[in-house]
Design an enzyme around this catalytic site. Structure first.
Site, short mmCIF file in Angstrom:
data_model
loop_
_atom_site.label_atom_id
_atom_site.label_comp_id
_atom_site.label_asym_id
_atom_site.label_seq_id
_atom_site.Cartn_x
_atom_site.Cartn_y
_atom_site.Cartn_z
N CYS C 165 0.80 -1.23 0.00
CA CYS C 165 0.00 0.00 0.00
C CYS C 165 0.84 1.28 0.00
O CYS C 165 0.30 2.38 0.08
CB CYS C 165 -0.99 -0.06 1.14
SG CYS C 165 -2.05 -1.51 0.93
N HIS C 298 -1.50 8.66 5.69
CA HIS C 298 -1.86 7.32 5.24
C HIS C 298 -3.30 7.07 5.72
O HIS C 298 -4.14 6.64 4.96
CB HIS C 298 -0.88 6.30 5.80
CG HIS C 298 -1.10 4.92 5.28
ND1 HIS C 298 -1.14 4.63 3.94
CD2 HIS C 298 -1.33 3.74 5.93
CE1 HIS C 298 -1.37 3.32 3.78
NE2 HIS C 298 -1.49 2.77 4.96
N GLU C 309 0.61 6.77 13.39
CA GLU C 309 0.92 7.84 12.44
C GLU C 309 0.99 9.20 13.14
O GLU C 309 1.85 10.03 12.83
CB GLU C 309 -0.18 7.85 11.35
CG GLU C 309 0.17 8.77 10.21
CD GLU C 309 -0.65 8.48 8.97
OE1 GLU C 309 -1.59 7.66 9.02
OE2 GLU C 309 -0.35 9.10 7.94
N LYS C 330 -8.68 8.95 2.52
CA LYS C 330 -9.24 7.59 2.58
C LYS C 330 -10.61 7.60 3.26
O LYS C 330 -11.39 6.67 3.10
CB LYS C 330 -8.29 6.63 3.31
CG LYS C 330 -7.04 6.29 2.48
CD LYS C 330 -6.25 5.15 3.10
CE LYS C 330 -5.00 4.82 2.29
NZ LYS C 330 -3.87 5.73 2.54
N HIS C 335 -9.63 2.62 1.07
CA HIS C 335 -8.22 2.29 0.86
C HIS C 335 -8.06 1.62 -0.51
O HIS C 335 -8.42 0.46 -0.69
CB HIS C 335 -7.73 1.36 1.97
CG HIS C 335 -6.23 1.25 2.03
ND1 HIS C 335 -5.43 1.56 0.95
CD2 HIS C 335 -5.40 0.87 3.03
CE1 HIS C 335 -4.16 1.36 1.29
NE2 HIS C 335 -4.11 0.95 2.54
N PHE C 394 1.90 -3.15 4.30
CA PHE C 394 2.29 -4.47 4.77
C PHE C 394 3.80 -4.62 4.66
O PHE C 394 4.42 -4.08 3.74
CB PHE C 394 1.62 -5.55 3.91
CG PHE C 394 0.27 -5.98 4.43
CD1 PHE C 394 -0.41 -5.24 5.37
CD2 PHE C 394 -0.33 -7.14 3.94
CE1 PHE C 394 -1.67 -5.64 5.83
CE2 PHE C 394 -1.58 -7.55 4.39
CZ PHE C 394 -2.24 -6.81 5.34
#
Lengths: 399, 86, 408
Positions: C165, C298, C309, C330, C335, C394
């Protein structure tokens, strides 16, 4: 010219020749083995299909029993490759200077992706093991390696089909030229799996005779293979600081795309020829300086004929051409990196390996059938894929 | 399936996970807390939940996730839903 | 380190809240929610029934029947967005040296719908030979940049970085490097991911999916929303752009990458990879902390991500953190996996152009652990000169991209 000199100082390889770069010397001295392998479950596939699996790699013996429960074959191959010295380099380098990791792969672990999917179809989407999901991302083998060695500086996965391995080397080279990092473990990885074999078979790419005949007009397809080949790229400074010894220097790279090949499966080879000229320009040498070309020919008549046409356009007939895929099979995302390992072996041993029985080649390319004894300085590792990718790396022997 | 059989099956599952994670065998007791005593992470806990559902053929609601804490606690949870099922 | 300046001269977007820059921007400024009950994917058996889908995507608007036939949905998204971006940039590739055009893409799953289709056929009929012979070659993710380059007839390097991602930022970063190194003049860069049953199943099994909408930084956030889309940015060597009188959205100043090296699917609670990526981005671009006007988060809407974050930004910006707004689009589009950071970079370019910060929608209750200004619910005007876009993934892949208003 390049702002940094970049050397290969170490490697970690698992191939059909065995474990490590040393296995290549013996492997390349014998005629290629292209017989069927049976230790692989093909389900509904034609049992006569040939492939070349890695030899002598027992994950438990190499990696120990712990920590393997959730690791797939692809991840075991890459972790196993680190066990030949790269592991110690990672562990003995402090966090800030630990090499980054950049791996090319066409599929990641398509076995894991396919199994996760199959499990959710057969047993239900609420039964499938949540831990198995992590293995379905294409960067899972690379990521697992970063995790194992706490390598925080770089984790990149590159995917350009057959060219993935060589393009990962180019990515690493460019990343280092930009000054972001002093050392990267770069290379390729591909596992043989039910799903990839199924895909290759349905696409009609696999040789039914079990013989991959590079550049041959009579070739009937490729013999699929697998493996992992990683190289430690060091800047000159990093090499000296860490007291490492150069094996070869990477002196040039080039990459381009052939839209006509991708569109119609037809090409005059101009783009592949452009790459061959460009990689010499990038290295600052003349095409006459090239000792030999490690081609990507595999028995796929389409790409083999295009590569032959490209070589003919750029080089005199006195520059020998090898095709190591006669030995290793078509190993997809690792093939460029395996070809580099073969080329290094030949450079170091003052020879160009021959592929055995001779036959008539596309464009009468000077394919080496019987080994040639010759000290060479420069070698091009080339790759042309049916997707249209054309890439090359030029290496220089270091005495 | 009686309680001891359930517990034995869960114990086997935990040992398999723990061995792979190099967790000391002595740390694996029926009362040991998966996270604080054994060092399992949240992904392993999800796997324990998933494996229990698969192995015992029960559906355990997500609200029980906080109760995936020890072999004993898991045994009680599975028993509860096995009874509810029958 | 910077010899060739790199600017953004074209954008192409395929998102659940709109296709094309104008439609996307109007929807985003209006705070449109694109996370809805799923229509094209049947969620009956799953804990979560919502996600993002690009329902109004009609490949025929951009591709020929022959092209549609030979491409998976990820490639269809990518090629469509690339055509929009090239048109937006006003470049005639046919009149230029095609070797000076690169294609750099990112993805998480590649073409998962192709594999899903093939495996489903096998289980339905029990015979693998029922799988159409032209299907498997559409699967490897390397086909995505190849399809873009083939359609645009470019001849420079092509690459895809399937780095989950954060992949869009990786691709934009590498494209920026190729221009810096003098390899090419123009890069078609970005990311693409179609809705993936594998990803939806996986995130559901991780209990990581939201119960309804995506509400990043909110006290009651309960997960991410699986979505789909593509974002393409045309990166161009500044002199090349100026010579043809191109409009310039923003300049790419540089980027930084890092890795948690912690766990595959759990972010490092200490934020090590994110901190490293952010620090490298600052180091590589030479910007000052107080210069940062806005951060594109993110911001997935999971409990862990948003908390960590916030910690990362505070660790880097210190006392400047509370003065630096950080929102997550998002909240609107879900996402979009490997496309996410590319769409976010495109959104940053539009924000810089308009001097407007896009909001984090669905925000109600403040979380003390996410106490930065998330531009709640409505867009805010601000002079935006320097913007950072963060993306995590990931395997702990972390990335920070720095954009700046182009002022000559």
């Amino acid at each position: 010219m390049h702002s940094k000199k970049i050397y290969i100082t170490s490697s970690g390889i698992i191939s059909s020749f065995g474990i490590g770069l040393n296995a290549f010397k013996e492997g390349l001295s014998k005629p290629p083995v292209t017989s069927a392998f049976k230790d692989f479950e093909f389900h509904s596939l034609d049992p006569a299909i040939s492939c070349i699996t890695v030899n002598g790699f027992d994950p438990v013996a190499v990696l120990g029993k712990k920590g393997l429960r959730l690791k797939d074959h692809a991840t075991k191959l890459i972790l196993g490759s680190f066990e030949q010295g790269l592991k110690e380099i990672m562990e003995h380098t402090d966090d800030d200077n630990r090499p980054g990791i950049c791996v090319g792969t066409a599929f990641g672990s398509v076995q894991s992706i396919g199994d996760f999917l199959s499990d959710s179809i057969v047993n239900g989407v609420n039964i499938v093991n949540p831990q198995a999901f992590a293995n379905t991302v294409i960067n899972s083998p690379t990521g697992n390696t970063n995790i194992k060695f706490v390598a925080r500086n770089l984790s990149t996965t590159v995917s350009t089909g057959f060219n993935s391995g060589i393009d990962a080397l180019i990515y690493a080279f460019n990343y280092m030229q930009r000054g972001y990092i002093e050392a990267i473990v770069a290379g390729g990885l591909e596992e043989l799996s039910y799903y990839s074999m199924l895909g290759l078979q349905r696409t009609g790419l696999i040789s039914s005779t079990g013989k991959g005949l590079p550049f041959s007009k009579e070739a009937d397809g490729v013999v699929p293979g697998e493996g992992c080949a990683l190289f430690l790229f060091d800047t000159e400074e990093s090499m000296k600081t860490n007291n490492r010894t150069p094996v070869v220097e990477v002196v040039g790279t080039a990459s381009a795309f052939d839209p006509s090949l991708a569109q119609n499966g037809q090409s005059d080879g101009d783009v592949a020829a452009h790459v061959l000229s460009e990689v010499c320009n990038d290295a600052g040498i003349s095409t006459n300086d090239v000792g030999f070309i490690a081609s990507s020919a595999s028995g796929n008549r389409l790409t083999d004929s295009i590569e032959a046409a490209a070589i003919k356009k750029v080089f005199d007939t006195n520059v020998p051409v090898t095709a190591y895929k006669a030995f290793t099979g078509e190993c997809y995302g690792v093939s460029g990196a395996l070809n580099l390992a073969c080329a290094i072996t030949d450079l170091k041993n003052g020879q160009i390996s021959g592929i055995g029985n001779s036959y008539s080649c596309f464009n009468s390319i000077p394919l080496v059938f019987s080994p040639i004894k010759k000290d060479n300085t420069f070698c091009i590792v080339n790759s042309v894929s049916c997707d249209g990718n054309c890439s090359a790396v030029l290496i220089k022997n270091v005495e | 399936m009686n309680k001891e059989e359930i517990k034995e099956a869960i114990r086997g599952m935990i040992i398999e996970i723990a061995e792979d994670m190099d967790i000391d065998e002595e740390a694996i007791t029926d009362d040991a807390k998966f996270v604080s005593d054994m060092g399992l992470d949240s992904m392993a806990l999800l796997e324990v939940l998933a494996t229990m559902e698969k192995k015992f053929g029960v559906s355990i609601p997500e609200t029980e996730f906080p109760n995936i804490t020890s072999i004993n606690q898991c045994t009680d949870t599975v028993e509860k839903y096995l009874v509810a099922k029958s | 380190m910077s010899q060739n300046r790199v600017v953004i001269t074209g954008l192409g977007l395929v998102t659940p809240i709109g296709i094309g820059n104008d439609t996307f921007w109007k929807a985003a400024v209006a705070g449109k929610n694109g996370v809805r009950p799923l229509v094209q994917f049947d969620p009956t058996e799953f804990r979560t029934k919502t996600g993002g889908e690009v329902l109004d995507f009609n490949p025929s608007s951009y591709l020929t029947d022959e092209e549609i036939e030979r491409m998976g949905r990820s490639s269809q998204f990518a090629v469509s967005a690339a055509k929009m971006a090239v048109e937006d940039a006003g470049i005639s590739i046919g009149e230029e040296n095609p070797y000076k055009f690169a294609v750099c893409m990112g993805t998480t799953m590649g073409e998962p719908q192709i594999l899903e289709k093939g495996v489903k056929i096998k289980y339905k009929t029990g015979d693998a030979s029922d799988i159409p012979s032209d299907l498997p070659r559409q699967y490897p993710c390397g086909t995505i940049p190849a399809n873009v380059a083939r359609t645009l007839k470019t001849k420079g390097p092509i690459i895809i970085t399937p780095t989950a991602c954060a992949a869009g930022n990786y691709a934009i970063g590498y494209g920026y490097d190729l221009i810096q190194l003098g390899k090419v003049d123009v890069v078609v860069s970005g990311g693409s991911d179609p809705f993936s049953g594998i990803a939806f199943t996986g995130f559901n099994r991780l209990l990581a999916t939201t119960s309804d909408v995506c509400r990043p930084f909110d006290l009651n956030r309960n997960g991410m929303a699986v979505s789909e889309g593509a974002g393409i940015l045309i990166l161009e060597r500044l002199e090349h752009a100026l010579a043809r009188g191109a409009k310039i959205y923003a300049e790419i100043l540089g980027y930084g990458l890092g890795c948690d090296a912690y766990k595959m699917t759990i972010p490092d609670p200490a934020g090590s990879g994110g901190i490293m990526a952010f620090k490298k981005a600052i180091h590589n671009t030479g910007i000052a902390l107080e210069d940062i006007d806005y951060i594109s988060a993110h911001g997935t809407g999971t409990v862990e991500n948003d908390k960590i974050e916030t910690l990362i930004v505070k660790e880097i910006l210190k006392e400047h953190a509370c003065k630096t707004p950080m929102s997550s689009i998002k909240s609107m589009i879900g996402h979009t996996m490997g496309a996410a950071s590319a769409i976010e970079a495109a959104a940053c370019a539009l924000m810089i152009q308009n001097n407007v910060m896009l909001p984090t929608i669905n925000y109600k209750d403040p979380d003390p652990e996410c106490d930065l200004d998330c531009v709640p619910n409505i867009p805010k005007e601000k002079e935006l000169n320097t913007v950072i876009s963060n993306a995590y993934a990931f395997a702990g892949n972390c990335s920070s991209l720095v954009l700046r208003k182009y002022k000559g």
